[in-house]
Design a protein around this motif. Structure first.
Motif, PDB file in Angstrom:
ATOM      1  N   GLY A 173      -3.956  23.702  12.267  1.00 52.63           N
ATOM      2  CA  GLY A 173      -5.231  22.997  12.241  1.00 52.63           C
ATOM      3  C   GLY A 173      -5.993  23.113  10.941  1.00 52.63           C
ATOM      4  N   GLU A 174      -5.509  23.933  10.015  1.00 54.96           N
ATOM      5  CA  GLU A 174      -6.194  24.105   8.737  1.00 54.96           C
ATOM      6  C   GLU A 174      -6.078  22.844   7.887  1.00 54.96           C
ATOM      7  N   ARG A 175      -7.167  22.514   7.206  1.00 55.32           N
ATOM      8  CA  ARG A 175      -7.155  21.369   6.292  1.00 55.32           C
ATOM      9  C   ARG A 175      -6.401  21.781   5.039  1.00 55.32           C
ATOM     10  N   ILE A 176      -5.291  21.092   4.759  1.00 56.31           N
ATOM     11  CA  ILE A 176      -4.387  21.533   3.691  1.00 56.31           C
ATOM     12  C   ILE A 176      -4.266  20.555   2.537  1.00 56.31           C
ATOM     13  N   ALA A 177      -4.668  19.309   2.718  1.00 57.74           N
ATOM     14  CA  ALA A 177      -4.514  18.296   1.662  1.00 57.74           C
ATOM     15  C   ALA A 177      -5.397  17.112   2.003  1.00 57.74           C
ATOM     16  N   GLN A 178      -5.460  16.178   1.065  1.00 57.51           N
ATOM     17  CA  GLN A 178      -6.162  14.917   1.292  1.00 57.51           C
ATOM     18  C   GLN A 178      -5.160  13.775   1.318  1.00 57.51           C
ATOM     19  N   LEU A 179      -5.486  12.749   2.064  1.00 59.80           N
ATOM     20  CA  LEU A 179      -4.675  11.540   2.107  1.00 59.80           C
ATOM     21  C   LEU A 179      -5.525  10.386   1.589  1.00 59.80           C
ATOM     22  N   VAL A 180      -5.056   9.728   0.532  1.00 61.24           N
ATOM     23  CA  VAL A 180      -5.752   8.586  -0.060  1.00 61.24           C
ATOM     24  C   VAL A 180      -4.866   7.358   0.114  1.00 61.24           C
ATOM     25  N   ILE A 181      -5.419   6.297   0.663  1.00 55.86           N
ATOM     26  CA  ILE A 181      -4.696   5.040   0.821  1.00 55.86           C
ATOM     27  C   ILE A 181      -4.994   4.183  -0.411  1.00 55.86           C
ATOM     28  N   ALA A 182      -3.940   3.710  -1.078  1.00 56.60           N
ATOM     29  CA  ALA A 182      -4.126   2.965  -2.330  1.00 56.60           C
ATOM     30  C   ALA A 182      -3.233   1.732  -2.364  1.00 56.60           C
ATOM     31  N   TYR A 216       0.838  -1.195   0.000  1.00 60.33           N
ATOM     32  CA  TYR A 216       0.000   0.000   0.000  1.00 60.33           C
ATOM     33  C   TYR A 216       0.874   1.247   0.000  1.00 60.33           C
ATOM     34  N   GLU A 217       0.300   2.337  -0.472  1.00 62.00           N
ATOM     35  CA  GLU A 217       0.918   3.653  -0.385  1.00 62.00           C
ATOM     36  C   GLU A 217      -0.137   4.617   0.123  1.00 62.00           C
ATOM     37  N   ALA A 218       0.308   5.755   0.621  1.00 60.88           N
ATOM     38  CA  ALA A 218      -0.596   6.855   0.934  1.00 60.88           C
ATOM     39  C   ALA A 218      -0.275   7.962  -0.065  1.00 60.88           C
ATOM     40  N   GLN A 219      -1.303   8.494  -0.702  1.00 61.69           N
ATOM     41  CA  GLN A 219      -1.134   9.562  -1.683  1.00 61.69           C
ATOM     42  C   GLN A 219      -1.605  10.882  -1.075  1.00 61.69           C
ATOM     43  N   VAL A 220      -0.754  11.903  -1.141  1.00 59.05           N
ATOM     44  CA  VAL A 220      -1.104  13.239  -0.670  1.00 59.05           C
ATOM     45  C   VAL A 220      -1.567  14.029  -1.886  1.00 59.05           C
ATOM     46  N   ARG A 221      -2.809  14.499  -1.816  1.00 61.88           N
ATOM     47  CA  ARG A 221      -3.427  15.185  -2.953  1.00 61.88           C
ATOM     48  C   ARG A 221      -3.978  16.542  -2.532  1.00 61.88           C
ATOM     49  N   PRO A 222      -4.165  17.444  -3.493  1.00 61.29           N
ATOM     50  CA  PRO A 222      -4.708  18.770  -3.160  1.00 61.29           C
ATOM     51  C   PRO A 222      -6.156  18.700  -2.695  1.00 61.29           C
ATOM     52  N   ARG A 223      -6.563  19.719  -1.981  1.00 68.87           N
ATOM     53  CA  ARG A 223      -7.975  19.930  -1.661  1.00 68.87           C
ATOM     54  C   ARG A 223      -8.537  20.870  -2.726  1.00 68.87           C
ATOM     55  N   SER A 224      -9.628  20.487  -3.329  1.00 73.23           N
ATOM     56  CA  SER A 224     -10.181  21.276  -4.437  1.00 73.23           C
ATOM     57  C   SER A 224     -10.600  22.670  -3.990  1.00 73.23           C
ATOM     58  N   LEU A 235      -9.348  26.051  -5.842  1.00 68.10           N
ATOM     59  CA  LEU A 235     -10.297  26.936  -6.524  1.00 68.10           C
ATOM     60  C   LEU A 235     -10.374  28.312  -5.875  1.00 68.10           C
ATOM     61  N   LYS A 236     -10.506  28.354  -4.555  1.00 64.80           N
ATOM     62  CA  LYS A 236     -10.725  29.623  -3.865  1.00 64.80           C
ATOM     63  C   LYS A 236      -9.451  30.442  -3.673  1.00 64.80           C
ATOM     64  N   HIS A 237      -8.307  29.758  -3.519  1.00 65.76           N
ATOM     65  CA  HIS A 237      -7.084  30.473  -3.145  1.00 65.76           C
ATOM     66  C   HIS A 237      -5.893  30.213  -4.068  1.00 65.76           C
ATOM     67  N   GLY A 238      -6.014  29.298  -5.015  1.00 67.09           N
ATOM     68  CA  GLY A 238      -4.885  28.997  -5.899  1.00 67.09           C
ATOM     69  C   GLY A 238      -3.756  28.263  -5.197  1.00 67.09           C
ATOM     70  N   VAL A 239      -4.071  27.581  -4.098  1.00 67.71           N
ATOM     71  CA  VAL A 239      -3.066  26.843  -3.323  1.00 67.71           C
ATOM     72  C   VAL A 239      -3.260  25.361  -3.583  1.00 67.71           C
ATOM     73  N   THR A 240      -2.152  24.675  -3.911  1.00 70.49           N
ATOM     74  CA  THR A 240      -2.234  23.262  -4.252  1.00 70.49           C
ATOM     75  C   THR A 240      -1.018  22.516  -3.722  1.00 70.49           C
ATOM     76  N   VAL A 241      -1.050  21.204  -3.846  1.00 65.01           N
ATOM     77  CA  VAL A 241       0.086  20.358  -3.471  1.00 65.01           C
ATOM     78  C   VAL A 241       1.026  20.303  -4.665  1.00 65.01           C
ATOM     79  N   LEU A 242       2.290  20.608  -4.441  1.00 64.61           N
ATOM     80  CA  LEU A 242       3.230  20.754  -5.549  1.00 64.61           C
ATOM     81  C   LEU A 242       3.552  19.438  -6.243  1.00 64.61           C
ATOM     82  N   ASN A 243       3.826  18.406  -5.511  1.00 68.43           N
ATOM     83  CA  ASN A 243       4.177  17.117  -6.130  1.00 68.43           C
ATOM     84  C   ASN A 243       2.962  16.191  -6.058  1.00 68.43           C
TER      85      ASN A 243
END
Length: 144
Positions: free
Chosen positions: A106-115, A56-64, A68-76
């Motif tokens: 405490g701000e939500r900054i990304a998503q974690l997906v287990i794959a 398994y891996e954990a994938q770090v992904r942007p929060r939409s 959309l609202k701030h132009g902030v994303t996960v770089l890799n």
């Protein structure tokens, strides 16, 4: 599936927002806010340490919403956390907007997906079998 986790932050463990959510929100763990200026990037700590099962891996992904609202994303995107990594989960955020963005504790900054992931073994050959697509790529099918 059960995953061993150490949480050094005061924040709750990541959790699924709905029964069919694919990702869990990761939260920033900061002693003080971090300002990301336009085109600036920073590694944001989460205080989380994982022991993923083999295969398994954990994938770090942007929060939409951040994108959309701030132009902030996960770089890799997606960032991969390997099953044998035991360091802190960090999120590389980048500000692609024209305005500074403040990341708060405490701000939500990304998503974690287990794959699930498999490891490949290579078979070295001289030629590949034919396919309908062949070597076409990068928009070769045209517009419809």
């Amino acid at each position: 599936m059960r995953i061993q986790v150490v949480n050094r932050s005061p924040h709750a463990l990541p959790q699924y927002a709905t029964p069919q959510s694919a990702g869990m929100d990761l939260r920033a763990w900061l002693a003080e806010p971090i300002v990301l200026h336009p085109l600036e990037r920073a590694l944001i700590p989460t205080g989380l340490y994982l022991a993923l099962p083999a295969g398994y891996e954990a994938q770090v992904r942007p929060r939409s919403g951040l994108a959309l609202k701030h132009g902030v994303t996960v770089l890799n995107t997606p960032g991969t956390i390997d099953a044998d990594y035991r360091g802190e989960v960090g999120v590389i955020l980048v500000n692609l907007s024209n305005e500074p963005f403040t990341v708060n504790d405490g701000e939500r900054i990304a998503q974690l997906v287990i794959a699930r992931c498999d490891q490949a073994e290579w078979d070295s050959v001289e030629t590949l079998p034919e396919s309908e697509r062949g070597a076409g790529g990068f928009g070769h099918t045209g517009k419809e």
